[in-house]
Design an enzyme around this catalytic site. Structure first.
Site, PDB file in Angstrom:
ATOM      1  N   ASP A 131       0.927  -1.181   0.074  1.00  0.00           N
ATOM      2  CA  ASP A 131       0.118  -0.092   0.062  1.00  0.00           C
ATOM      3  C   ASP A 131       0.807   1.172  -0.029  1.00  0.00           C
ATOM      4  OD1 ASP A 131      -1.613  -2.073   0.459  1.00  0.00           O
ATOM      5  OD2 ASP A 131      -3.045  -0.853   1.781  1.00  0.00           O
ATOM      6  N   LYS A 196      -6.933   3.444  -3.485  1.00  0.00           N
ATOM      7  CA  LYS A 196      -7.367   3.248  -1.964  1.00  0.00           C
ATOM      8  C   LYS A 196      -7.661   4.704  -1.729  1.00  0.00           C
ATOM      9  CE  LYS A 196      -5.405   1.911   2.431  1.00  0.00           C
ATOM     10  NZ  LYS A 196      -4.127   1.223   2.949  1.00  0.00           N
ATOM     11  N   LYS A 232      -9.872  -0.084  -2.757  1.00  0.00           N
ATOM     12  CA  LYS A 232     -10.092  -0.331  -1.201  1.00  0.00           C
ATOM     13  C   LYS A 232     -10.339   1.003  -0.528  1.00  0.00           C
ATOM     14  CE  LYS A 232      -6.920  -1.569   2.478  1.00  0.00           C
ATOM     15  NZ  LYS A 232      -5.619  -1.916   2.798  1.00  0.00           N
TER      16      LYS A 232
END
Lengths: 300, 290
Positions: A131, A196, A232
């Site tokens: 991430d 995300k 996400k």
């Protein structure tokens, strides 16, 4: 930039508000709760994380509840220093992936070479998913190429690992910016990678509205290129009810093909507890106390 | 032209706010002469669920206040009721009480609040203990509040009975969710309006009007409700005791069939032991001199 288009802010917020009105009951609710559980990136990102806490987190991710037929979570999400402890706890053939934040999470304000070194070290330690945070400073000052090049460099450093690009929507100020940043990121990442919403470290987190802007961007990008990018939302999704609203948004925007943990994840630390609480309620018919499902025990 | 009277929409006092039932249902309430009076909120198991959530949120803060401060706040509640005696008398005569009976009930209710206000910083001295042990240790027993307590309010003495069931649990530092009387719910609505202007934090007392058959099963099975008090019939008692055993909750209820003298100033209705009904005991060891 111009061809990316603008966002109808009022329309997006109205549409997001409508998702909260859908009624999901009985068997569909159980299915939705279990699906949401399978999409959780069970997260601990604190300065006080210890190997012991990460081991406990991994055990919970693999087997969220003793009695319920609940699937394992999509991943655990930890800081890079904790990857090897997570790998030791999960083993090599776990159904649960190891996601690690990297690139000087949450600010990203270090040299690119340092960020890339962190990504490579995380992958070498056994992270399945990385991430990263985008360079918001570059984006906001109009250096779009620089921001994109950095994402591309991180994607390359990931190798086999899945990349999730954190836009940190609260720092992008407008829906137009969120849409633009989504497109800039999606153009340099690979099939199966994710975008995300947030780090969870700022005051504003994932909302149905910014989730919607990003889902719309993913849909438009898919129609343009045929490339399916995952999504996400992260931060602030604490209740099962919220999670079901987000799943409704996914179903009604991208369809069933995205209702899988390969294409949709929740970044959350306490959501799983509430999902389990509601699943037990569905199974027994009795409302459950939150402390039964939480590590933080107390009378209330 | 004659003035059109503005009639009040009764609402339930939950979490410091005035709510309608989430179901949007109501039931008609008639006065003692059979005339229609108002539409009462018909609360459901989901209203119970929501009320338990807010009660749990408020409970920690209430239990954490000093015992003396809890006493001050309860006394202040009595202060809030006293000047509004006429309003409460009206609420009671609506259900058929005479003015004299209603006045007596309101006075007894206010006195009962003061009674429990006095207990807040005294029950610990009597219920707690330093236990004699033959070791170089202190051995203390102290009381702790239990959490969220469900109360099924009686139909008799709709104000005095209601507060007599609520007060001991609240005095002990618990928060309560109440199913108000089915036949005489209006005094509870009036009480809610007075609770809102007292210093009692929102969510400590939550009053739900509606039908017992719709809410008692949820009281019985809800894991987050730690104890049940009040007055129930035999069937409800059985349901509560079975559900209470399943969810490990304490059931301390009176039977509808028993003639309860709500005015009795001592005995099970107004005493230290009513407070003890919803307390947990914690015993700890501590080395002497350490």
């Amino acid at each position: 930039m111009n061809e990316i288009g603008n966002v109808d802010a009022v329309g997006v917020e109205e549409r997001a508000a409508k998702y909260g009105t859908r009624s999901i009951k009985t068997a569909s609710k159980v299915k939705g709760l279990k699906l949401a559980a399978s999409m959780v990136d069970l997260t601990t990102l604190e300065g006080k994380d210890t190997p012991g806490k990460v081991r406990a987190l991994c055990a919970k991710a693999v087997r969220p509840h003793d009695d319920l037929d609940c699937p394992p979570t999509g991943a655990v999400c930890v800081y890079p220093a904790m990857i090897k402890h997570a790998r030791a706890a999960l083993g090599d053939k776990s159904p649960v992936n190891i996601a690690s934040v990297a690139t000087a999470f949450p600010s990203g304000q270090v040299h690119l070479r340092t960020r890339l070194a962190e990504v490579k070290a995380a992958v070498a330690d056994g992270a399945d998913e990385i991430d990263m945070v985008i360079n918001r400073g570059a984006f906001l000052s109009g250096e779009y190429n620089r921001m994109q090049d950095e994402i591309a460099a991180v994607a390359e450093a990931c190798g086999e690992a899945v990349l999730k690009v954190i836009l940190e929507t609260s720092e992008l100020e407008t829906y137009d910016n969120i849409r633009a940043a989504s497109f800039l990121a999606m153009r340099v990442i690979r099939q199966g990678d994710f975008i995300k919403t947030s780090t969870g470290k700022t005051s504003a987190n994932a909302t149905l509205a910014n989730n919607q802007v990003m889902l719309d961007a993913i849909r438009d990008h898919y129609f343009e290129t045929g490339m399916a990018i995952g999504m996400k939302p992260a931060g602030g999704i604490k209740s099962a009810k919220q999670a079901l609203h987000f799943l409704v948004a996914v179903k009604e925007t991208l369809g069933d093909a995205w209702l899988t943990n390969r294409r949709y994840r929740f970044g959350a630390s306490s959501l799983l507890n509430d999902l389990l609480r509601q699943l037990v309620k569905m199974e027994t018919g009795a409302y459950q106390a939150p402390y039964t499902f939480s590590e933080a025990a107390g009378a209330y | 032209m004659p003035r059109l009277p503005i009639s009040k929409t009764p609402k339930c006092y939950v979490g410091g706010k005035f709510i309608r039932s989430e179901s949007a249902r109501t039931f008609p309430l008639n006065d003692a002469t059979g005339e229609f009076f108002a539409h009462m909120p018909q609360c459901t198991r989901k209203d119970v669920r929501n009320a338990v959530e807010v009660a749990a949120k408020a409970g920690g803060g209430w239990a954490g206040r000093s015992a003396y401060n809890r006493g001050q706040i309860l006394y202040r509640l009595a202060e809030m009721l006293e000047p509004r005696t006429a309003e409460l008398v009206n609420a009671l005569t609506l259900g058929g009480a005479t003015v004299a009976e209603a006045k007596k009930e309101v006075a007894a209710t206010i006195d009962r609040i003061v009674h429990y206000a006095g207990w807040t910083d005294k029950f610990e001295q009597i219920l707690g203990n330093v236990n004699p042990v033959a070791l170089p240790h202190f051995n203390f027993t102290v009381t702790e509040s239990m959490g969220v307590i469900g109360v099924v309010a009686p139909d008799e003495a709709p104000l005095l009975g209601l507060l007599t069931c609520i007060l001991p649990a609240v005095t002990a530092g618990n928060s309560v969710v109440v199913i108000t009387s089915e036949t005489a719910p209006y005094p509870a609505i009036a009480l809610g309006e007075m609770l809102a202007t007292s210093d009692l934090p929102g969510g400590v007392v939550n009053l739900l009007s509606g039908f017992r058959k719709e809410m008692v099963p949820t009281f019985a099975t809800h894991e987050h409700i730690r104890g049940i008090g009040g007055v129930v019939n035999a069937a409800d008692r059985k349901a509560l005791e079975i559900g209470g055993a399943e969810s490990m909750k304490r059931v301390k209820v009176f039977n509808t069939a028993d003639a309860i003298d709500w005015y009795a100033g001592e005995g099970p209705k107004a005493s230290l032991y009513a407070i003890a009904d919803f307390l947990e005991y914690k015993t700890t060891w501590h080395p002497v001199g350490a």
